[in-house]
Design a protein around this motif. Structure first.
Motif, PDB file in Angstrom:
ATOM      1  N   CYS A  96       0.852  -1.177   0.000  1.00 36.86           N
ATOM      2  CA  CYS A  96       0.000   0.000   0.000  1.00 36.86           C
ATOM      3  C   CYS A  96       0.893   1.235   0.000  1.00 36.86           C
ATOM      4  CB  CYS A  96      -0.973   0.002   1.172  1.00 36.86           C
ATOM      5  SG  CYS A  96      -0.235   0.250   2.783  1.00 36.86           S
ATOM      6  N   ALA A  97       0.348   2.307  -0.522  1.00 33.58           N
ATOM      7  CA  ALA A  97       1.114   3.537  -0.680  1.00 33.58           C
ATOM      8  C   ALA A  97       0.207   4.727  -0.445  1.00 33.58           C
ATOM      9  CB  ALA A  97       1.726   3.598  -2.077  1.00 33.58           C
ATOM     10  N   ALA A  98       0.823   5.819  -0.004  1.00 32.84           N
ATOM     11  CA  ALA A  98       0.074   7.043   0.280  1.00 32.84           C
ATOM     12  C   ALA A  98       0.569   8.172  -0.606  1.00 32.84           C
ATOM     13  CB  ALA A  98       0.217   7.420   1.750  1.00 32.84           C
ATOM     14  N   GLN A  99      -0.398   8.898  -1.152  1.00 29.00           N
ATOM     15  CA  GLN A  99      -0.108  10.097  -1.930  1.00 29.00           C
ATOM     16  C   GLN A  99      -0.550  11.298  -1.109  1.00 29.00           C
ATOM     17  OE1 GLN A  99      -2.798  11.468  -5.042  1.00 29.00           O
ATOM     18  NE2 GLN A  99      -1.108  11.301  -6.493  1.00 29.00           N
ATOM     19  N   MET A 100       0.349  12.233  -0.893  1.00 33.00           N
ATOM     20  CA  MET A 100       0.034  13.407  -0.104  1.00 33.00           C
ATOM     21  C   MET A 100      -0.652  14.467  -0.961  1.00 33.00           C
ATOM     22  SD  MET A 100       1.174  12.018   2.528  1.00 33.00           S
ATOM     23  CE  MET A 100       1.170  13.213   3.856  1.00 33.00           C
ATOM     24  N   THR A 101      -1.306  15.416  -0.313  1.00 32.62           N
ATOM     25  CA  THR A 101      -2.104  16.400  -1.040  1.00 32.62           C
ATOM     26  C   THR A 101      -1.259  17.328  -1.902  1.00 32.62           C
ATOM     27  OG1 THR A 101      -2.057  17.800   0.929  1.00 32.62           O
ATOM     28  CG2 THR A 101      -3.993  16.403   0.614  1.00 32.62           C
ATOM     29  N   ASP A 102       0.013  17.508  -1.581  1.00 33.71           N
ATOM     30  CA  ASP A 102       0.846  18.424  -2.349  1.00 33.71           C
ATOM     31  C   ASP A 102       1.788  17.694  -3.311  1.00 33.71           C
ATOM     32  OD1 ASP A 102       3.439  19.069   0.165  1.00 33.71           O
ATOM     33  OD2 ASP A 102       2.310  17.265  -0.376  1.00 33.71           O
ATOM     34  N   LYS A 103       1.536  16.409  -3.505  1.00 32.94           N
ATOM     35  CA  LYS A 103       2.400  15.619  -4.376  1.00 32.94           C
ATOM     36  C   LYS A 103       1.567  14.829  -5.399  1.00 32.94           C
ATOM     37  CE  LYS A 103       6.346  16.454  -2.248  1.00 32.94           C
ATOM     38  NZ  LYS A 103       7.004  15.388  -1.483  1.00 32.94           N
ATOM     39  N   SER A 104       2.195  14.502  -6.514  1.00 31.36           N
ATOM     40  CA  SER A 104       1.544  13.650  -7.503  1.00 31.36           C
ATOM     41  C   SER A 104       2.061  12.227  -7.444  1.00 31.36           C
ATOM     42  CB  SER A 104       1.757  14.217  -8.911  1.00 31.36           C
ATOM     43  OG  SER A 104       3.139  14.259  -9.205  1.00 31.36           O
ATOM     44  N   THR A 105       3.086  12.009  -6.656  1.00 33.89           N
ATOM     45  CA  THR A 105       3.676  10.677  -6.550  1.00 33.89           C
ATOM     46  C   THR A 105       3.274  10.040  -5.227  1.00 33.89           C
ATOM     47  OG1 THR A 105       5.657  11.671  -5.618  1.00 33.89           O
ATOM     48  CG2 THR A 105       5.658  11.241  -7.987  1.00 33.89           C
ATOM     49  N   TYR A 106       3.489   8.736  -5.153  1.00 35.13           N
ATOM     50  CA  TYR A 106       3.266   8.009  -3.912  1.00 35.13           C
ATOM     51  C   TYR A 106       4.592   7.972  -3.153  1.00 35.13           C
ATOM     52  CZ  TYR A 106      -1.253   6.642  -5.739  1.00 35.13           C
ATOM     53  OH  TYR A 106      -2.534   6.670  -6.219  1.00 35.13           O
ATOM     54  N   ASP A 107       4.651   8.734  -2.096  1.00 39.23           N
ATOM     55  CA  ASP A 107       5.920   8.912  -1.393  1.00 39.23           C
ATOM     56  C   ASP A 107       6.093   8.008  -0.183  1.00 39.23           C
ATOM     57  OD1 ASP A 107       5.988  12.476  -2.055  1.00 39.23           O
ATOM     58  OD2 ASP A 107       6.824  10.796  -3.175  1.00 39.23           O
ATOM     59  N   TYR A 108       5.020   7.413   0.275  1.00 39.35           N
ATOM     60  CA  TYR A 108       5.098   6.565   1.456  1.00 39.35           C
ATOM     61  C   TYR A 108       4.583   5.181   1.095  1.00 39.35           C
ATOM     62  CZ  TYR A 108       5.860  10.956   3.819  1.00 39.35           C
ATOM     63  OH  TYR A 108       6.374  12.171   4.199  1.00 39.35           O
ATOM     64  N   TRP A 109       5.361   4.184   1.503  1.00 44.78           N
ATOM     65  CA  TRP A 109       5.051   2.803   1.161  1.00 44.78           C
ATOM     66  C   TRP A 109       5.122   1.910   2.393  1.00 44.78           C
ATOM     67  CZ3 TRP A 109       4.024   1.194  -3.911  1.00 44.78           C
ATOM     68  CH2 TRP A 109       4.181   2.182  -4.890  1.00 44.78           C
ATOM     69  N   GLY A 110       4.297   0.893   2.387  1.00 42.31           N
ATOM     70  CA  GLY A 110       4.390  -0.111   3.420  1.00 42.31           C
ATOM     71  C   GLY A 110       5.457  -1.131   3.070  1.00 42.31           C
ATOM     72  N   GLN A 111       5.618  -2.105   3.946  1.00 45.89           N
ATOM     73  CA  GLN A 111       6.669  -3.100   3.770  1.00 45.89           C
ATOM     74  C   GLN A 111       6.274  -4.217   2.826  1.00 45.89           C
ATOM     75  OE1 GLN A 111       4.561  -3.047   6.224  1.00 45.89           O
ATOM     76  NE2 GLN A 111       3.937  -5.171   6.631  1.00 45.89           N
ATOM     77  N   GLY A 112       4.996  -4.309   2.528  1.00 52.96           N
ATOM     78  CA  GLY A 112       4.525  -5.336   1.608  1.00 52.96           C
ATOM     79  C   GLY A 112       4.029  -6.573   2.328  1.00 52.96           C
ATOM     80  N   THR A 113       3.070  -7.247   1.713  1.00 50.48           N
ATOM     81  CA  THR A 113       2.562  -8.493   2.251  1.00 50.48           C
ATOM     82  C   THR A 113       2.406  -9.492   1.104  1.00 50.48           C
ATOM     83  OG1 THR A 113       0.818  -9.485   3.623  1.00 50.48           O
ATOM     84  CG2 THR A 113       0.123  -7.778   2.085  1.00 50.48           C
ATOM     85  N   GLN A 114       2.842 -10.713   1.322  1.00 51.72           N
ATOM     86  CA  GLN A 114       2.873 -11.718   0.270  1.00 51.72           C
ATOM     87  C   GLN A 114       1.519 -12.377   0.096  1.00 51.72           C
ATOM     88  OE1 GLN A 114       5.579 -12.845  -1.771  1.00 51.72           O
ATOM     89  NE2 GLN A 114       3.951 -14.004  -2.817  1.00 51.72           N
ATOM     90  N   VAL A 115       1.084 -12.481  -1.153  1.00 49.62           N
ATOM     91  CA  VAL A 115      -0.117 -13.227  -1.515  1.00 49.62           C
ATOM     92  C   VAL A 115       0.305 -14.326  -2.480  1.00 49.62           C
ATOM     93  CG1 VAL A 115      -2.334 -13.155  -2.712  1.00 49.62           C
ATOM     94  CG2 VAL A 115      -1.681 -11.286  -1.178  1.00 49.62           C
ATOM     95  N   THR A 116      -0.013 -15.549  -2.145  1.00 50.97           N
ATOM     96  CA  THR A 116       0.332 -16.681  -2.993  1.00 50.97           C
ATOM     97  C   THR A 116      -0.925 -17.467  -3.315  1.00 50.97           C
ATOM     98  OG1 THR A 116       2.512 -16.859  -1.956  1.00 50.97           O
ATOM     99  CG2 THR A 116       1.730 -18.759  -3.214  1.00 50.97           C
ATOM    100  N   VAL A 117      -1.212 -17.591  -4.604  1.00 52.69           N
ATOM    101  CA  VAL A 117      -2.391 -18.337  -5.057  1.00 52.69           C
ATOM    102  C   VAL A 117      -1.907 -19.646  -5.678  1.00 52.69           C
ATOM    103  CG1 VAL A 117      -4.475 -18.300  -6.453  1.00 52.69           C
ATOM    104  CG2 VAL A 117      -3.562 -16.157  -5.518  1.00 52.69           C
ATOM    105  N   SER A 118      -2.443 -20.748  -5.185  1.00 50.39           N
ATOM    106  CA  SER A 118      -2.006 -22.050  -5.662  1.00 50.39           C
ATOM    107  C   SER A 118      -3.208 -22.971  -5.850  1.00 50.39           C
ATOM    108  CB  SER A 118      -1.006 -22.665  -4.679  1.00 50.39           C
ATOM    109  OG  SER A 118      -1.611 -22.818  -3.416  1.00 50.39           O
TER     110      SER A 118
END
Length: 119
Positions: A96-118
């Motif tokens: 997941c990522a956050a875009q701040m009101t004064d930016k057009s990019t996503y500047d903050y990111w989480g560490q990630g979570t693995q999804v595995t479909v089998s």
């Protein structure tokens, strides 16, 4: 600064469902939108879905539209990604990522979570 913590990943069979969570803390009052991205092995990170912080607008990647739903819990400052009818192609690390009101990019990111479909 915004801190993002994802949870809810895991292993699921084809056709199954998962719900990912992203808890936001810090300068959440300056967040414009939250988004989910994913990265499959050997591939570039790709956009999955976004929701404005107000919750009034959502957008989805074509590949997940009608299967995934992004939502927000205003009281908990948490964004969810409800994933249904999962297929092998949905395997990857979800961020997941956050875009701040004064930016057009996503500047903050989480560490990630693995999804595995089998099978």
């Amino acid at each position: 600064q915004v801190q993002l913590v994802e949870s809810g990943g895991g292993s699921v069979q084809v056709g199954g469902s998962l719900r990912l969570s992203c808890a936001a803390a810090g300068r959440t009052g300056s967040v414009n939108a939250m988004a989910w991205f994913r990265q499959a092995p050997g591939k570039e990170r790709e956009f999955v879905a976004l929701i404005t912080w107000s919750g009034g607008y959502t957008r989805y990647a074509v590949l997940v539209k009608d299967r995934f739903t992004i939502s927000k819990d205003f009281a908990e400052n948490t964004v969810y990604l409800h994933m249904n009818s999962l297929g092998y192609e949905d395997t990857g690390v979800y961020y997941c990522a956050a875009q701040m009101t004064d930016k057009s990019t996503y500047d903050y990111w989480g560490q990630g979570t693995q999804v595995t479909v089998s099978s």
